[in-house]
Design an enzyme around this catalytic site. Structure first.
Site, short mmCIF file in Angstrom:
data_model
loop_
_atom_site.label_atom_id
_atom_site.label_comp_id
_atom_site.label_asym_id
_atom_site.label_seq_id
_atom_site.Cartn_x
_atom_site.Cartn_y
_atom_site.Cartn_z
N THR A 1 4.16 -1.06 8.40
CA THR A 1 5.73 -0.83 8.52
C THR A 1 6.27 -0.49 9.89
O THR A 1 5.53 0.02 10.70
CB THR A 1 6.11 0.51 7.37
OG1 THR A 1 7.48 0.41 7.48
CG2 THR A 1 5.32 1.82 7.88
N ARG A 2 7.39 -1.07 10.12
CA ARG A 2 8.16 -0.70 11.36
C ARG A 2 9.45 -0.12 10.80
O ARG A 2 10.39 -0.19 11.69
CB ARG A 2 8.19 -1.97 11.98
CG ARG A 2 8.89 -3.27 11.43
CD ARG A 2 8.89 -4.43 12.46
NE ARG A 2 9.15 -5.43 11.56
CZ ARG A 2 10.38 -6.10 11.55
NH1 ARG A 2 11.23 -5.54 12.32
NH2 ARG A 2 10.63 -6.96 10.61
N HIS B 1 11.79 4.22 2.61
CA HIS B 1 12.70 4.73 1.48
C HIS B 1 12.03 4.56 0.11
O HIS B 1 10.84 4.13 0.13
CB HIS B 1 14.15 3.76 1.72
CG HIS B 1 14.68 3.75 3.00
ND1 HIS B 1 15.05 5.09 3.40
CD2 HIS B 1 14.95 2.93 4.05
CE1 HIS B 1 15.68 4.98 4.79
NE2 HIS B 1 15.49 3.42 4.96
N HIS C 1 9.94 1.39 -0.65
CA HIS C 1 8.53 1.19 -0.09
C HIS C 1 7.55 2.26 -0.67
O HIS C 1 6.44 2.04 -0.94
CB HIS C 1 8.59 0.98 1.43
CG HIS C 1 9.00 -0.41 1.86
ND1 HIS C 1 10.16 -0.63 2.46
CD2 HIS C 1 8.62 -1.54 1.34
CE1 HIS C 1 10.21 -1.76 2.78
NE2 HIS C 1 9.42 -2.65 2.01
N ARG D 1 7.95 -8.72 0.58
CA ARG D 1 9.01 -9.75 0.91
C ARG D 1 9.28 -10.00 2.34
O ARG D 1 9.45 -8.85 3.17
CB ARG D 1 10.24 -9.36 0.26
CG ARG D 1 10.99 -10.64 -0.26
CD ARG D 1 11.92 -10.25 -1.49
NE ARG D 1 13.05 -11.20 -1.52
CZ ARG D 1 13.35 -11.74 -2.67
NH1 ARG D 1 12.98 -11.08 -3.72
NH2 ARG D 1 14.45 -12.64 -2.38
#
Lengths: 372, 372
Positions: free
Chosen positions: A182-183, A187, A190, A276
Site C-alpha cells: 500500500t501507499r 481505510h 482495505h 483494483r
C-alpha cells in the site's frame, strides 16, 4: 553485502574510481538488491535483461519480471568516463558511499520505447514519464558490491529484510502469509480485504511502500502513524506484521504489480493482494489490468498466490463490508467516498463516516492535513 | 443410467432376480453414483476398495476416499440367495425399481472394525454406530445399472446433477466456484465464511445436504426456506447457486470431509469450505481434525482447493464479523450463541440478535419451531 576483507579492499579503491551519485529510486533499488528483496538480481540490469523485460516481461532467464531495475547517468553527463570492465563508485544523495558497480555494459536507451512498453503511455503527465525525463540517456549495468546500506532517520524498527521476515514468519508459526502493498492510509475498504485474506492465510504482512512516491501522495510518516493506530485497535496483533517496503513507486500499474508480487515472494510471503488499479495512477490503466497481466504466466512461474480483489464498500443492506462480488445491494445502499471528498473533509477537520474509515485513523489524517 | 435397450432388457429380467430393498442412505448413494457425483465409483464397493478405504483412506486405485460406499443386507437376512456373478434387483423403500447390481462380491464385514476406522469410535450413541447396528452383517459389491432414479416430492428444481452444475457454472462465467456443505440453517457466521470465500472465487454453490440426517437436525424443507430467504435478501443473485446435495450424513467428521470435498469436485467446484468440526457430531472429533486430515494427501490428489476456516462471530470492537484469525477482541466483545440458547429462543418465539442471525431467517425458524 561484500565480505569484510573485500569490503575494505573495495572501500580503499573507491577514491580512484569513476563515481556516480544515485537518485532516490536507484538508492532504494540498490538496497533491495543488496538484501535479496529483488532476487535473483545481483546488480543493475544489463541490456539483455533490460530488453527481455521490455519485450517479454521476463528476465533473460525466463523469470517473470515487470519493470527495469536500472542505473542511469544524469542528463547531459557523458558516458565516456564509465568504462566497461571497470568499477564505478556509487554514492547516495548525501555523499554516503553505497557500493561499487562492476560495470559490464553501458548503453544509450530509448526513453519513448521504455515508456511505451513499461508505462503503456508517453504522456508527460505520467509520473513515470516525468522520471524518465529527469534522468540521462545512458544506463549502466553490472553486478553490485554493496559497501554500506542507505541510512535512514525514520522507521528503522520497521525495516525488516527478507531474511528477517522469513525468520519472523517461521517463529510466529505462519505457514502462509499474505502481503498487502500500500501507499495510502488503510481505510475500512482495505481493512476488509486484508481481513478476508487473513481468513485464508496464517499471517498478514502490512508492507507499505516508503520509497519515493509522487508529491501529492500522503507522506510515509503520516501513513505509518495510521497503520499503527489501526493495528493497535482493530487487528489481532499476533497475526499481523508491519514492516516497510523500501521500493520507489513507478506507477506502472500492471507491470509494477508483477514486481510487487515477486519481491514479496522474496520476503517469504505465500500470497499477495492485487486490488483494483494496483500501482496505477490517473486513468492510464484499466481497473483490472494489473490482475489480468498475471494470466500471461503460469502460477508456478509467479510462485506466489494472487488474491485478486474488487473495490470494497460498506453495504447498508447487509450491515457489513462487501464488494460487488458479495453484495447484491443497489448503489445507493453502498458507502463509497471519493478521494477528493475525503481529502476535503479531512482538511475541514471533519471525521468521515465510520463506515468509511476508523475514527482513530481519521484523527491522524486530520492532524496531518491541518498541520502539514 | 443404463441405455434404453439395455434398460428394457434389464427391466424385463428383474422379476426373476434376487431382490434387495435399499435403505435411505443406500438410495442416496445409488443416485449419487448414477449421476457421477461419486465418480470414479461405478457401483457399490467391492472388498478391495472397502479394505483400502478403511486402512488407507484411499480407493484401491490410490484416489483419496473417506468412507465406504456400500450396500448391506438386512439384519438376519441370509446371504445365500445372492450369488456372485448374478444380478440383484434393487428397490427403493416405496417398491420403486431403482436398478440392478451386477454382484461381484459379497462378504461378511466386521462392524467394530469399520466403526473404529471410519467413525473413530465404537460408542453406541454415535449416529454412525447406530446405523451400523441397524444393518445386516453382509455387504454386496459390484457395478450398478441404474434403471430409475429415486423420485422425490421436494426440492426438484434444486436437484442439479454434476452435469447440470458444470454447465451452469460455465454459462455464468465462473472460472472458480466454492462449495459450501451444510446441514444447518445459515446464520451470520456461515454467511460471513461463504462471503469470504466468494471474495476469492467467482461463484458460490450453497449445497445443503438433504439426504438422511439424524432426527434432531433441522428438517431439510425448513432449512431450504431459510436459504432462499437469506439468498434473496443478502447475497448477489448472479454469483450464487442453490442446489441440494442428495447424500446421507455419516457424521464421520474428518473421513466424511474427504467425501464431501471429492464429490464437490465432481460437481465442478474448484474450492471447498471446511469449517470447524466439519461433519462432526457430539465431541467425537477434535475441532480441526477434519481440516488436518487433508494434510495426509497432496493438493493434487485432492484436486479441489480447501478453504479452512475457524468459527466466526460478531465482534463488537470492530463492528463486523470475524474469527479468531482476524479479531483481537476479548471474549466478552464477541457475540457467539450456543445452539441450545438459540433453540430455546426460537421455541419461545424470540428473534436472536441480528448479529447472530438475519431476522428473516429467524422468522422461518420460529414458525417451524412453534408449528413443527
Amino acid at each position: 553485502m561484500a565480505l569484510c576483507s573485500e569490503r575494505e579492499r573495495l572501500l580503499a579503491a573507491t577514491p580512484r574510481l569513476a563515481r556516480l551519485e544515485l537518485n532516490s529510486r536507484e538508492t532504494s533499488d540498490l538496497e533491495m538488491i543488496a538484501v535479496g528483496a529483488m532476487s535473483p538480481l545481483q546488480g543493475f540490469m544489463t541490456r539483455s535483461d533490460y530488453d527481455s523485460v521490455l519485450d517479454h516481461t521476463r528476465l533473460k532467464s525466463g523469470l517473470p519480471w515487470g519493470v527495469p531495475i536500472v542505473l542511469s547517468l544524469k542528463p547531459g553527463d557523458s558516458a565516456e568516463s564509465y568504462k566497461e570492465g571497470e568499477d564505478v563508485a556509487l554514492y547516495g544523495e548525501n555523499e554516503q558511499i553505497l557500493g561499487v558497480l562492476h560495470l559490464e555494459q553501458k548503453w544509450k536507451m530509448d526513453k519513448q520505447d521504455e515508456a511505451r512498453k513499461i508505462l503503456r503511455t508517453e504522456d508527460g503527465a505520467h509520473p513515470g514519464c516525468q522520471y524518465l525525463k529527469s534522468i540521462g540517456d545512458w544506463y549502466l549495468g553490472g553486478r553490485l558490491s554493496v559497501l554500506d546500506r542507505p541510512r535512514y532517520e525514520k522507521f528503522n524498527k520497521f525495516r525488516l529484510d527478507p531474511v528477517d521476515t522469513r525468520v519472523l514468519f517461521k517463529t510466529l508459526g505462519f505457514k502462509s502469509v499474505v502481503a498487502f502493498q500500500t501507499r495510502n492510509p488503510i481505510h475500512r475498504a482495505h481493512e476488509y480485504l486484508t481481513k478476508v485474506a487473513l481468513e485464508i492465510c496464517d499471517g498478514l504482512l502490512i508492507h507499505p511502500l516508503v520509497g519515493e512516491t509522487k508529491g501529492d501522495d500522503i507522506p510515509a510518516d503520516v501513513r505509518m502513524a495510521c497503520y499503527q493506530m489501526l493495528l493497535e485497535n482493530y487487528y489481532p496483533r499476533q497475526r499481523v506484521v508491519l514492516a516497510v517496503y523500501p521500493q520507489a513507486m513507478r506507477y506502472a500499474g500492471p507491470r509494477e504489480a508483477i514486481l510487487h508480487a515477486i519481491c514479496r515472494k522474496n520476503y517469504g510471503c505465500t500470497h499477495f493482494i492485487v486490488g483494483r488499479d494496483h500501482a496505477g495512477v490517473g486513468s492510464y490503466y484499466g481497473s483490472f489490468d494489473a490482475q489480468a497481466i498475471f494470466d500471461e504466466f503460469s502460477p508456478q512461474e509467479i510462485g506466489i498466490t494472487l488474491l485478486k480483489f474488487e473495490n470494497a464498500f460498506w453495504c447498508r443492506k447487509t450491515g457489513s463490508m462487501a464488494t460487488a462480488k458479495t453484495s447484491g445491494s443497489a448503489a445507493e445502499e453502498r458507502v463509497m467516498l471519493s478521494g477528493t471528498q475525503v481529502r476535503a473533509m479531512l482538511k475541514e477537520g471533519k471525521i468521515p463516516p465510520v463506515e468509511f474509515t476508523r475514527p482513530e485513523v481519521a484523527r491522524v489524517l486530520i492532524d496531518a492535513a491541518q498541520n502539514g
